[in-house]
Every structure is written in C-alpha cells, then in structure tokens.
Write an enzyme that holds these catalytic residues in place. Sequence first.
Site, mmCIF file in Angstrom:
data_model
loop_
_atom_site.group_PDB
_atom_site.id
_atom_site.type_symbol
_atom_site.label_atom_id
_atom_site.label_comp_id
_atom_site.label_asym_id
_atom_site.label_seq_id
_atom_site.Cartn_x
_atom_site.Cartn_y
_atom_site.Cartn_z
ATOM 1 N N HIS A 140 0.820 -1.223 0.000
ATOM 2 C CA HIS A 140 0.000 0.000 0.000
ATOM 3 C C HIS A 140 0.847 1.265 0.000
ATOM 4 O O HIS A 140 0.352 2.336 -0.312
ATOM 5 C CB HIS A 140 -1.058 -0.026 1.105
ATOM 6 C CG HIS A 140 -0.603 0.313 2.492
ATOM 7 N ND1 HIS A 140 -0.334 -0.629 3.456
ATOM 8 C CD2 HIS A 140 -0.415 1.507 3.103
ATOM 9 C CE1 HIS A 140 -0.007 -0.038 4.591
ATOM 10 N NE2 HIS A 140 -0.040 1.268 4.396
ATOM 11 N N ASP A 179 0.945 -7.701 2.171
ATOM 12 C CA ASP A 179 1.141 -6.258 1.961
ATOM 13 C C ASP A 179 2.631 -5.901 1.892
ATOM 14 O O ASP A 179 3.177 -5.287 2.794
ATOM 15 C CB ASP A 179 0.441 -5.493 3.099
ATOM 16 C CG ASP A 179 0.208 -4.037 2.740
ATOM 17 O OD1 ASP A 179 0.836 -3.555 1.774
ATOM 18 O OD2 ASP A 179 -0.591 -3.371 3.427
ATOM 19 N N SER A 215 3.654 2.066 8.631
ATOM 20 C CA SER A 215 3.431 1.138 7.536
ATOM 21 C C SER A 215 4.757 0.887 6.836
ATOM 22 O O SER A 215 5.456 1.836 6.487
ATOM 23 C CB SER A 215 2.470 1.748 6.522
ATOM 24 O OG SER A 215 1.182 1.717 7.024
HETATM 25 N N1 ASP Z 1 -2.416 0.645 7.668
HETATM 26 C C1 ASP Z 1 -2.138 1.711 8.514
HETATM 27 C C2 ASP Z 1 -2.063 3.020 7.796
HETATM 28 O O1 ASP Z 1 -3.043 3.632 7.577
HETATM 29 C C3 ASP Z 1 -0.991 1.541 9.412
HETATM 30 C C4 ASP Z 1 -1.404 1.994 10.751
HETATM 31 O O2 ASP Z 1 -1.965 3.084 10.844
HETATM 32 O O3 ASP Z 1 -1.190 1.272 11.703
HETATM 33 O O4 ASP Z 1 -1.035 3.501 7.446
#
Ligand code: ASP
Length: 732
Positions: A93, A230, A665
């Site tokens: 992502h 991911d 992330s």
């Molecule tokens: N997936 C998340 C994000 O929005 C990571 C997190 O916030 O823990 O970057």
Amino acid sequence: MISFNFKRFWLFSIVVVLGLILFFAVEGTLVGEEGMYPISEINRLDLQALGFEISAKDIYNPQGISLIQAIVQVGGCTGSFVSPQGLIVTNHHCAYRAVQAVSTREHDYIRNGFLAPSLKDEILAPGLTVRITVGYWDVTNEVLKVLKPGMEAAERAKAVEHRIKELVAQAEAEHPGQRAEVAEMFPGKSYVMFLYDYLKDIRLVYVPPRSIGEFGGEVDNWMWPRHTGDFSFLRAYVAPGGKPAEYSPENVPYQPKNYLRLNPRGVKEGDRVFILGYPGRTYRHRTSYFLEFEEEIRMPFVVNWYDWQIKLMDKMGEKDRGVALKHLSRIKGLSNTMKNYRGKLLGLKRINLVAKKREEEEKLQNFINSSPELRSKYGDVLVQINQLFHKNRQTAYRELILDYLRRDVLLLNTALTLWDASGEREKPDLERKSAYMDRNFPLTKRRLELSLRNYYEPTDKAIFKELLRKATQLPPDQRIKELDFILGGDKEKWEAEADNFLQILYARTKLTTWTDVGLALEKNREELEKINDPALELAQRLYPAYERLENERKKRKGQMDDLLARLIEVKQKFLGQEFIPDANRTLRLTFGRIKGYSPADAIYYRPFTTLRGVLEKSTGKPPFDTPSQLLELIKAQDYGSFRVDSLGSVPVCMLYDMDTTGGNSGSPIMDASGRLVGINFDRAFEATINDFAWSESYSRSIGVDMRYVLWVTEKIGRVERILEELGFSPTK
Ligand code: ASP
C-alpha cells in the site's frame, strides 16, 4: 470440621504473596510497553535486560554502523534496505500510488502486479522519495530564543516558524546535499533538528498483484485475522558518483551504509520483537477538550464526507477501468481513514476516554490549586484550552469546508496552488510558505503533476457541488462570503446557480493538464492574470478566505503551543515522570512481543495466520480473488522451506503488542538480534484508538511475515534475483 489455624493461615498468605510477586515480576517482563522512543531516548533503555540480544548502540551509533542506517522513510511510510544494492522492502500500500501512476488499461500493474526481470527493467516510482536519518541535535534554545515577552500569539507562531526556517537553511548550507528538518517534539517546548540523506530516484522492482498485496481489501482492513501480502520491493538509485540525483537512465543502485539481514526462520508466539520506523501522529498528551472536538465534530464530519466521496468514485469507475484506475488510490486512502475513524469513534465510547481524561484533569487541577506558586503559573491552562476549543467549535464546519474545497476539488487545488506560487515565489526564500521554498518547490510541482493525472471532470465537478451544498448549510454568521457570488442570491435557487457556474467553469478552464499547469507555474501574478482562466479567477476570489484562515490558525497555534507546553510541564510535576513525546514523523523505536489478544468476551485471537486462512477466505471475487496459481500451491501443500511445524502451514500475518501508528506502515519487524522477520502494515480494529490512548489489552499491530513474503516471491513472482540479493537460496 475444619478448624482455623492461625499459623497455617499466615504461612499460606506468605506463600501466596510471594507467588504473586514472582508472577508479576515474570509477567512484567512479558508485558509490552507504550512508547515510541525517539532515538535520543534509546540510550536510556537496557535492551539486554528487556530480552534483546542487541544494545542501544547497535541501533544508533553516530560513530559507526548501526541499524538506523538501514531504515528509510519512503513517501509517508517506512521501509528498510535489505541488500547492499539499495533494495528496499516496504508495504504494497506504500507503493500503491506510484504503481497506479504508471498503470494504464493495457499495463494494469495494480491488477497484475509489477515485476522487473532485470535491473534495467526497474521503472521510476513517480512521487516516491527516500529519507535516511543521519543525525540529530537539540535546537530548543535556538528556536525559543526568538520569543519575547508580550508578543501576540500569532506573532509568536510566526517568529518560531521563521526561526525554524533559518535553522534549517543554516544546517543545509553546512551539510550540502542533505536535508534538514526541525521536529517539534513537545509543542511549544522542545525542538530537535534531524539531518537526512535524501534520495530522489526510487524505482519499482517487484509488486505483487492486488489480489495478494491487498487481499481482503477494505473488508479486512484494520482487522484480524488477516491474510494480506502487503509488501513490495523498490530500489533507490543515485548518480554514478554516488550523489543523490533526480531520475536519470545513467543512475546506478544506491549502496546503503547498512542493510537488514533476514531471519528466514522467523519468530514464534512470545518472542521479543522491535520496530524502527517513522510513526506519523499520535495525540496522547492532548486534553479531553481536544478528544471531545474530535469525537463530536471533526471525525464524524470526515467519515460522512469520505463515505460520500467513495460512493461517488466507485460509481464513476463502474463501467470503465481507465476511469476506475484514476480513482483507485484516492478511494483507498479515503476508505482507510474512514474505517480508522469509525474504529476510533467506537473505541472512544467503549473505553469512555473523554470522561477518563476529564477525571485526570480534575485531579491535575486540584494539584495545581494546592499550591499558590503552581496556581499562579498553571492555574489557567486547562480553562484556557477549554475556551480555545469552545471557540474552535463555532468555526469548525466552515474551516472543514474550506479545507476540503482546497484538498478534494482538484481544479481548485491546482488554481489555488498556482495563485499562491506566483505570489510566494516573488518573496525572499525564507519568507515564503514552506511548499514554495526552493528546497520544497520541486516536490510541490511533482505532487501537482501526479494529482492531475487522476483528474476526471465529472468527479471533480460533483465533489465541488457537494461542498457548495454543505456551504449553504452553514449558519449565517459562518457563511463563506467569498462564495456569495454563487450562493448568495435566492437560497432556494442555489442549486441552479451552482450548476450554471460549474458548467461554465469546467467548460472554459484549461488548467486540467500538466502541460498547461506546468507552464502557468512559471508565471508571476501579472502574467497569470492575463491568462483569463475562470479557475484562476475563482482562486483569486477565494484567496482572502484562505489567507484569513491561515492567520487565524497561526494565532491559535501560538496560543495552544504556549498552553500545551505549560500543561506538559505541570503534568510532569504532578506525575513525577518524564514523558515520551507524541509521534511526529521522526524515527522511533518500539518493542514488544508476538502476542495475541482478546477483542471481546470469550474470544481469543492467536498471533499467526496461515495459508489455510487464505484458502478459506478466497471466494474468487475481489477482494478475495486469490490467483489460482497460489490456490494450487496451497492445495498441493507446496510450502518450500517455510512450513512451520507448530502451525502445519506457512505463516502469513502476525500480531504483536508494539506501539505503532500510520507512518509505521512498511516498518521492518526485527527479532531479538535485529534480523528482519516481518513488515508492519496495520493495526487491529480496537487498536485504531491507539493514537489517543495505548493499552496492553487491545493495542495490537499487524505485520506480514517474511516467510510469506519469501514464499510469494519465490513461488508466484519467481524473482530469483531478489531472493539472491536477500541472501536467501530458494528451495528446489
Ligand atoms: N495501515 C495503517 C495506515 O493507515 C498503518 C497503521 O496506521 O497502523 O497507514
């Protein structure tokens, strides 16, 4: 009959008490810890006593090689070097926007993934840059010395901002080629200068298809159990002599000072782990008034607004993949924040956080009132913060509408940027708004160029109109008078007026392609005015509203910084302890253990998922449309060397009690001796509230296990060159 025996009772009690002490002593070491430690604080930790095999010096050592040299900030995420040739591993992502930017109907790298068979096939990841922390030093006194007694709040904020710019310019002049940033550690109270190596040519190496990298999509986002691969591989490039440079075909792979080594055997439940990364923002030191504002005003507005936009964009892309591609990464970003906020809103209620904070604040106020000296210094702090939020509530919706008009209407964003740039670029560098300073302007341009690639007129127009609708609903004393020329007439007829206005605006403007916008960016105010573009005319009309807003915010920041600085000071006195500053996009260490949790009564979540779960979840339809090849491999139990006996399968994702937030992330998860075992990418739903309050009982983060990363890279990507670079020999 049982007779009561005093001697036995005492003996029994002593044994129980000793047992409890022992239990808590052992358990104590098993408990994770709140804390995103800045590198300046790492020295205070006895990592070995905590169960690690490395020392603070192995993590940060200004005189030698240390782990932080392998950690990068990439875009808004974290990543790590995993080879001497500048190979970076981060999340899928985190590369998403860049992958979208190079995808077309014919080359749909989002759907099919991207794979460069050799170095020369690695392509530019547009918009991505990399930063590596080189060093830091405290500049608190240097910053705060510009404050004079009696200064107005806005004046204070401006003076600090200007001083920071001066210090940055000075640091960058002393360290040519590097980038300096001052981070506010405690608002209004402490400031640290960070020095970074800054790389600008970042390329895509291997990105799995969406059906692996984003498996589970929004359904599974912020959730456990999780089965998302991911991850993605990128590479940093520099000029042939080793200097950072913009993209050029002549550039060569960057050779980092350090890179992470793999532990392909991974970790198991209960093992010690740590993360180095760049967490974005947390708000744990804020007041109940801040939380109330978030809970009642800002977050509900944002959730509704994002929900509306997502539905619109989904609809726009329904029939045409080309149109859908333009919207993909925006939808992803909006959905991510929306679900996070929903989690936070539920969490705030579940743990009753505002009421709890209020209680703490009452105790603090009693403490302050208990001494005349404290009362004269801190007596007004909480009252004044409360008043500021009270005031802010009156203007909040108006501000939100202005912000989202500028942020979400691409045409307006472009026109306002042009208008701003033409004015700002004429000022001396240090007097300009940060985005238009020489050191930042190339990035501002690049961002604009990338955002224009996603421009789609019907979407843009609809977003504009919906925000106008919201503007009509503002109370009369909050109306945005700069919009009167569209909305000011007959209230009943606003919609017809707006349609008419938007129709002409979008039909006549030329500022929707980079060719025109790029040229316009070079022009000064006078030249811009001559272009006679209706979007620019609109920007010019709206500009005063934005200028007023900015000044208002500077004033508020000046007032708030002073109050927050005093609040922290007195809280430290009250609790008799120092605090760790909230996350602020600077490098932090967090540690904990691989550990499950109980999200609700009678449910316990184990900390590993496996390939079995991928099979169970796969439906053939997005977001559970696992590639058939992967399903075949699972069915054939073709696990290579990654099968874990205790799991009877290959681990996919893992859960741990480390303290993370957005920005973490892509952070490497390392075992007790600093070897790479996973990549952090998310948090469990209950942990979305982390940003406001951390708790051992629910704060769990989620990472993808390196064994799954390697398994996919070997069996699906078949990218042997990467495995070799990682120092891993594939199984036959
Ligand atoms: N997936 C998340 C994000 O929005 C990571 C997190 O916030 O823990 O970057």
